[in-house]
Write a protein that holds these residues in place. Structure first.
Motif, PDB file in Angstrom:
ATOM      1  N   GLN A   1     -46.694 -51.066 -40.189  1.00  0.00           N
ATOM      2  CA  GLN A   1     -45.968 -50.027 -40.924  1.00  0.00           C
ATOM      3  C   GLN A   1     -45.200 -50.642 -42.089  1.00  0.00           C
ATOM      4  N   LEU A   2     -44.523 -51.758 -41.824  1.00  0.00           N
ATOM      5  CA  LEU A   2     -43.779 -52.447 -42.886  1.00  0.00           C
ATOM      6  C   LEU A   2     -44.717 -52.849 -44.026  1.00  0.00           C
ATOM      7  N   LEU A   3     -45.859 -53.421 -43.690  1.00  0.00           N
ATOM      8  CA  LEU A   3     -46.797 -53.871 -44.721  1.00  0.00           C
ATOM      9  C   LEU A   3     -47.437 -52.709 -45.468  1.00  0.00           C
ATOM     10  N   TYR A   4     -47.714 -51.616 -44.757  1.00  0.00           N
ATOM     11  CA  TYR A   4     -48.256 -50.431 -45.436  1.00  0.00           C
ATOM     12  C   TYR A   4     -47.242 -49.902 -46.456  1.00  0.00           C
ATOM     13  N   GLU A   5     -45.982 -49.796 -46.029  1.00  0.00           N
ATOM     14  CA  GLU A   5     -44.950 -49.296 -46.931  1.00  0.00           C
ATOM     15  C   GLU A   5     -44.736 -50.255 -48.100  1.00  0.00           C
ATOM     16  N   TRP A   6     -44.844 -51.558 -47.846  1.00  0.00           N
ATOM     17  CA  TRP A   6     -44.685 -52.536 -48.910  1.00  0.00           C
ATOM     18  C   TRP A   6     -45.782 -52.346 -49.965  1.00  0.00           C
ATOM     19  N   ALA A   7     -47.007 -52.156 -49.522  1.00  0.00           N
ATOM     20  CA  ALA A   7     -48.110 -51.906 -50.457  1.00  0.00           C
ATOM     21  C   ALA A   7     -47.860 -50.608 -51.238  1.00  0.00           C
ATOM     22  N   HIS A   8     -47.392 -49.589 -50.551  1.00  0.00           N
ATOM     23  CA  HIS A   8     -47.100 -48.294 -51.172  1.00  0.00           C
ATOM     24  C   HIS A   8     -45.990 -48.445 -52.220  1.00  0.00           C
ATOM     25  N   LEU A   9     -44.924 -49.167 -51.852  1.00  0.00           N
ATOM     26  CA  LEU A   9     -43.816 -49.371 -52.788  1.00  0.00           C
ATOM     27  C   LEU A   9     -44.251 -50.211 -53.983  1.00  0.00           C
ATOM     28  N   ARG A  10     -45.015 -51.267 -53.733  1.00  0.00           N
ATOM     29  CA  ARG A  10     -45.474 -52.108 -54.843  1.00  0.00           C
ATOM     30  C   ARG A  10     -46.296 -51.307 -55.849  1.00  0.00           C
ATOM     31  N   ALA A  11     -47.114 -50.378 -55.359  1.00  0.00           N
ATOM     32  CA  ALA A  11     -47.893 -49.527 -56.262  1.00  0.00           C
ATOM     33  C   ALA A  11     -46.955 -48.658 -57.108  1.00  0.00           C
ATOM     34  N   LYS A  12     -45.902 -48.127 -56.482  1.00  0.00           N
ATOM     35  CA  LYS A  12     -44.927 -47.327 -57.233  1.00  0.00           C
ATOM     36  C   LYS A  12     -44.209 -48.183 -58.272  1.00  0.00           C
ATOM     37  N   LEU A  13     -43.802 -49.387 -57.870  1.00  0.00           N
ATOM     38  CA  LEU A  13     -43.106 -50.277 -58.796  1.00  0.00           C
ATOM     39  C   LEU A  13     -44.013 -50.682 -59.950  1.00  0.00           C
ATOM     40  N   HIS A  14     -45.287 -50.869 -59.660  1.00  0.00           N
ATOM     41  CA  HIS A  14     -46.253 -51.233 -60.699  1.00  0.00           C
ATOM     42  C   HIS A  14     -46.278 -50.165 -61.799  1.00  0.00           C
ATOM     43  N   ARG A  15     -46.211 -48.894 -61.395  1.00  0.00           N
ATOM     44  CA  ARG A  15     -46.226 -47.783 -62.347  1.00  0.00           C
ATOM     45  C   ARG A  15     -44.870 -47.564 -63.014  1.00  0.00           C
ATOM     46  N   ARG A  16     -43.785 -47.598 -62.223  1.00  0.00           N
ATOM     47  CA  ARG A  16     -42.471 -47.188 -62.729  1.00  0.00           C
ATOM     48  C   ARG A  16     -41.649 -48.321 -63.342  1.00  0.00           C
ATOM     49  N   THR A  17     -41.680 -49.482 -62.713  1.00  0.00           N
ATOM     50  CA  THR A  17     -40.836 -50.596 -63.164  1.00  0.00           C
ATOM     51  C   THR A  17     -41.625 -51.901 -63.074  1.00  0.00           C
ATOM     52  N   PRO A  18     -42.519 -52.124 -64.037  1.00  0.00           N
ATOM     53  CA  PRO A  18     -43.375 -53.316 -64.004  1.00  0.00           C
ATOM     54  C   PRO A  18     -42.608 -54.642 -63.885  1.00  0.00           C
ATOM     55  N   ASP A  19     -41.414 -54.721 -64.473  1.00  0.00           N
ATOM     56  CA  ASP A  19     -40.630 -55.960 -64.368  1.00  0.00           C
ATOM     57  C   ASP A  19     -40.238 -56.244 -62.921  1.00  0.00           C
ATOM     58  N   LEU A  20     -39.832 -55.216 -62.215  1.00  0.00           N
ATOM     59  CA  LEU A  20     -39.474 -55.373 -60.802  1.00  0.00           C
ATOM     60  C   LEU A  20     -40.719 -55.714 -59.979  1.00  0.00           C
ATOM     61  N   HIS A  21     -41.819 -55.069 -60.311  1.00  0.00           N
ATOM     62  CA  HIS A  21     -43.078 -55.366 -59.631  1.00  0.00           C
ATOM     63  C   HIS A  21     -43.419 -56.848 -59.785  1.00  0.00           C
ATOM     64  N   ARG A  22     -43.287 -57.374 -60.984  1.00  0.00           N
ATOM     65  CA  ARG A  22     -43.572 -58.806 -61.223  1.00  0.00           C
ATOM     66  C   ARG A  22     -42.600 -59.691 -60.447  1.00  0.00           C
ATOM     67  N   GLN A  23     -41.356 -59.276 -60.372  1.00  0.00           N
ATOM     68  CA  GLN A  23     -40.342 -60.055 -59.658  1.00  0.00           C
ATOM     69  C   GLN A  23     -40.703 -60.218 -58.174  1.00  0.00           C
ATOM     70  N   PHE A  24     -41.291 -59.190 -57.577  1.00  0.00           N
ATOM     71  CA  PHE A  24     -41.615 -59.214 -56.153  1.00  0.00           C
ATOM     72  C   PHE A  24     -43.074 -59.584 -55.866  1.00  0.00           C
ATOM     73  N   ARG A  25     -43.819 -59.946 -56.892  1.00  0.00           N
ATOM     74  CA  ARG A  25     -45.253 -60.197 -56.779  1.00  0.00           C
ATOM     75  C   ARG A  25     -45.597 -61.223 -55.688  1.00  0.00           C
ATOM     76  N   SER A  26     -44.798 -62.265 -55.533  1.00  0.00           N
ATOM     77  CA  SER A  26     -45.132 -63.333 -54.596  1.00  0.00           C
ATOM     78  C   SER A  26     -44.726 -63.033 -53.152  1.00  0.00           C
ATOM     79  N   ILE A  27     -44.025 -61.929 -52.926  1.00  0.00           N
ATOM     80  CA  ILE A  27     -43.581 -61.600 -51.569  1.00  0.00           C
ATOM     81  C   ILE A  27     -44.723 -60.944 -50.806  1.00  0.00           C
TER      82      ILE A  27
END
Length: 163
Positions: A99-125
Protein backbone atom coordinates in the motif's frame (compact mmCIF):
# COMPACT_ATOMS: atom_id res chain seq x y z
CA UNK A 1 -10.47 11.36 -0.54
CA UNK A 2 -6.84 10.34 -0.03
CA UNK A 3 -5.44 9.89 3.48
CA UNK A 4 -1.82 9.30 2.55
CA UNK A 5 0.25 6.55 4.12
CA UNK A 6 3.40 8.38 3.03
CA UNK A 7 4.92 10.98 5.35
CA UNK A 8 3.45 14.48 4.84
CA UNK A 9 6.95 15.84 4.04
CA UNK A 10 6.60 14.34 0.56
CA UNK A 11 3.38 16.19 -0.25
CA UNK A 12 3.49 19.35 -2.32
CA UNK A 13 1.57 22.39 -1.04
CA UNK A 14 -1.59 21.42 -2.94
CA UNK A 15 -1.41 17.85 -1.63
CA UNK A 16 -0.80 18.93 1.96
CA UNK A 17 -3.76 21.33 1.97
CA UNK A 18 -6.04 18.81 0.23
CA UNK A 19 -5.08 16.07 2.67
CA UNK A 20 -5.77 18.38 5.62
CA UNK A 21 -9.25 19.16 4.27
CA UNK A 22 -9.99 15.53 3.46
CA UNK A 23 -8.79 14.39 6.89
CA UNK A 24 -11.04 16.99 8.54
CA UNK A 25 -13.93 15.58 6.53
CA UNK A 26 -12.91 12.06 7.57
CA UNK A 27 -12.91 13.20 11.19
CA UNK A 28 -16.48 14.49 10.79
CA UNK A 29 -17.55 11.19 9.24
CA UNK A 30 -15.90 9.15 12.01
CA UNK A 31 -17.52 11.41 14.65
CA UNK A 32 -20.92 10.94 12.93
CA UNK A 33 -21.23 14.70 12.36
CA UNK A 34 -21.87 14.28 8.63
CA UNK A 35 -23.51 11.55 6.58
CA UNK A 36 -21.50 11.93 3.37
CA UNK A 37 -18.55 9.66 2.62
CA UNK A 38 -19.58 7.18 5.35
CA UNK A 39 -18.60 4.23 3.19
CA UNK A 40 -15.41 5.67 1.71
CA UNK A 41 -12.73 2.96 1.57
CA UNK A 42 -10.03 5.28 2.94
CA UNK A 43 -11.87 5.21 6.28
CA UNK A 44 -11.66 1.42 6.74
CA UNK A 45 -8.30 1.45 8.50
CA UNK A 46 -9.36 4.29 10.81
CA UNK A 47 -12.62 2.56 11.72
CA UNK A 48 -10.66 -0.60 12.57
CA UNK A 49 -8.54 1.35 15.07
CA UNK A 50 -9.56 0.94 18.75
CA UNK A 51 -9.94 4.75 18.98
CA UNK A 52 -10.87 6.05 15.49
CA UNK A 53 -11.28 9.72 16.49
CA UNK A 54 -7.93 9.67 18.26
CA UNK A 55 -6.31 8.01 15.22
CA UNK A 56 -7.62 10.61 12.76
CA UNK A 57 -6.62 13.28 15.29
CA UNK A 58 -3.05 11.94 15.29
CA UNK A 59 -3.11 11.89 11.50
CA UNK A 60 -4.24 15.53 11.43
CA UNK A 61 -1.72 16.56 14.10
CA UNK A 62 1.19 15.32 11.99
CA UNK A 63 -0.18 17.15 8.94
CA UNK A 64 -0.36 20.32 11.05
CA UNK A 65 3.25 19.82 12.21
CA UNK A 66 4.42 19.55 8.61
CA UNK A 67 2.38 22.61 7.66
CA UNK A 68 3.92 24.61 10.53
CA UNK A 69 7.41 23.48 9.45
CA UNK A 70 6.65 25.02 6.04
CA UNK A 71 5.29 28.24 7.52
CA UNK A 72 1.59 27.43 7.02
CA UNK A 73 -0.96 27.85 9.77
CA UNK A 74 -3.44 24.98 9.94
CA UNK A 75 -6.04 25.48 12.68
CA UNK A 76 -5.28 22.70 15.18
CA UNK A 77 -8.41 23.67 17.12
CA UNK A 78 -10.32 21.72 14.46
CA UNK A 79 -8.77 18.48 15.77
CA UNK A 80 -11.36 16.86 18.05
CA UNK A 81 -8.94 14.67 20.03
CA UNK A 82 -6.18 16.98 21.25
CA UNK A 83 -4.60 14.12 23.22
CA UNK A 84 -3.76 12.64 19.84
CA UNK A 85 -1.30 15.46 19.31
CA UNK A 86 1.14 13.99 21.86
CA UNK A 87 3.79 12.01 19.99
CA UNK A 88 3.27 8.29 20.54
CA UNK A 89 -0.02 8.70 22.44
CA UNK A 90 -1.99 6.90 19.73
CA UNK A 91 -1.62 3.25 18.81
CA UNK A 92 -0.18 2.98 15.31
CA UNK A 93 -2.18 1.52 12.45
CA UNK A 94 -0.60 -1.37 10.58
CA UNK A 95 -0.33 -0.69 6.87
CA UNK A 96 1.22 -2.85 4.19
CA UNK A 97 4.40 -2.17 2.30
CA UNK A 98 2.47 -2.74 -0.94
CA UNK A 99 0.00 0.00 0.00
CA UNK A 100 2.82 2.39 0.90
CA UNK A 101 4.61 1.71 -2.40
CA UNK A 102 1.41 2.01 -4.44
CA UNK A 103 0.68 5.39 -2.86
CA UNK A 104 4.28 6.47 -3.39
CA UNK A 105 4.00 5.70 -7.11
CA UNK A 106 0.66 7.54 -7.22
CA UNK A 107 2.10 10.58 -5.43
CA UNK A 108 5.22 10.65 -7.59
CA UNK A 109 3.02 10.75 -10.70
CA UNK A 110 1.12 13.71 -9.22
CA UNK A 111 4.37 15.48 -8.31
CA UNK A 112 5.71 14.85 -11.81
CA UNK A 113 2.73 16.78 -13.23
CA UNK A 114 2.27 19.47 -10.55
CA UNK A 115 5.69 20.17 -9.06
CA UNK A 116 8.52 18.76 -11.21
CA UNK A 117 11.19 20.22 -8.89
CA UNK A 118 9.81 18.29 -5.93
CA UNK A 119 9.51 15.19 -8.10
CA UNK A 120 13.22 15.48 -8.97
CA UNK A 121 14.10 16.00 -5.31
CA UNK A 122 12.47 12.68 -4.36
CA UNK A 123 13.54 10.77 -7.48
CA UNK A 124 16.09 8.57 -5.67
CA UNK A 125 13.72 7.51 -2.87
CA UNK A 126 12.60 3.93 -3.47
CA UNK A 127 10.76 3.33 -0.19
CA UNK A 128 9.44 6.52 1.44
CA UNK A 129 9.07 7.09 5.15
CA UNK A 130 5.47 6.50 6.24
CA UNK A 131 3.23 8.94 8.06
CA UNK A 132 4.06 8.49 11.78
CA UNK A 133 0.61 7.03 12.46
CA UNK A 134 1.39 3.98 10.32
CA UNK A 135 3.58 0.97 11.09
CA UNK A 136 4.55 -0.77 7.88
CA UNK A 137 4.18 -4.55 7.68
CA UNK A 138 4.72 -6.98 4.79
CA UNK A 139 1.83 -7.28 2.38
CA UNK A 140 0.42 -6.10 -0.91
CA UNK A 141 -1.92 -3.32 -1.95
CA UNK A 142 -5.05 -3.24 0.20
CA UNK A 143 -8.30 -4.59 -1.18
CA UNK A 144 -10.03 -1.26 -0.61
CA UNK A 145 -7.56 0.65 -2.79
CA UNK A 146 -8.90 1.78 -6.16
CA UNK A 147 -5.90 0.75 -8.26
CA UNK A 148 -5.15 2.82 -11.35
CA UNK A 149 -2.70 1.85 -14.05
CA UNK A 150 0.83 3.14 -13.40
CA UNK A 151 1.72 6.56 -14.78
CA UNK A 152 4.99 7.40 -16.52
CA UNK A 153 7.80 7.78 -14.00
CA UNK A 154 6.03 5.70 -11.35
CA UNK A 155 6.80 2.26 -10.00
CA UNK A 156 4.64 -0.33 -11.74
CA UNK A 157 3.22 -2.41 -8.92
CA UNK A 158 1.16 -5.48 -9.44
CA UNK A 159 -1.66 -6.49 -7.18
CA UNK A 160 -0.29 -9.59 -5.49
CA UNK A 161 -2.08 -12.16 -3.40
CA UNK A 162 -3.02 -10.69 -0.05
CA UNK A 163 -1.49 -12.04 3.09
Amino acid sequence: MRLWTVHPRYLDAKGLVATWREALLAQKVLAAVTCGYRHHPQLIRFRAHPAPIQAIGAFLADLAKEAARRGYNFDINKILEHGAMDQGATEQIEETEGQLLYEWAHLRAKLHRRTPDLHRQFRSIIIPEPHPLFRIVPGSIREWEKVKSPAPGSHPLERRSRG
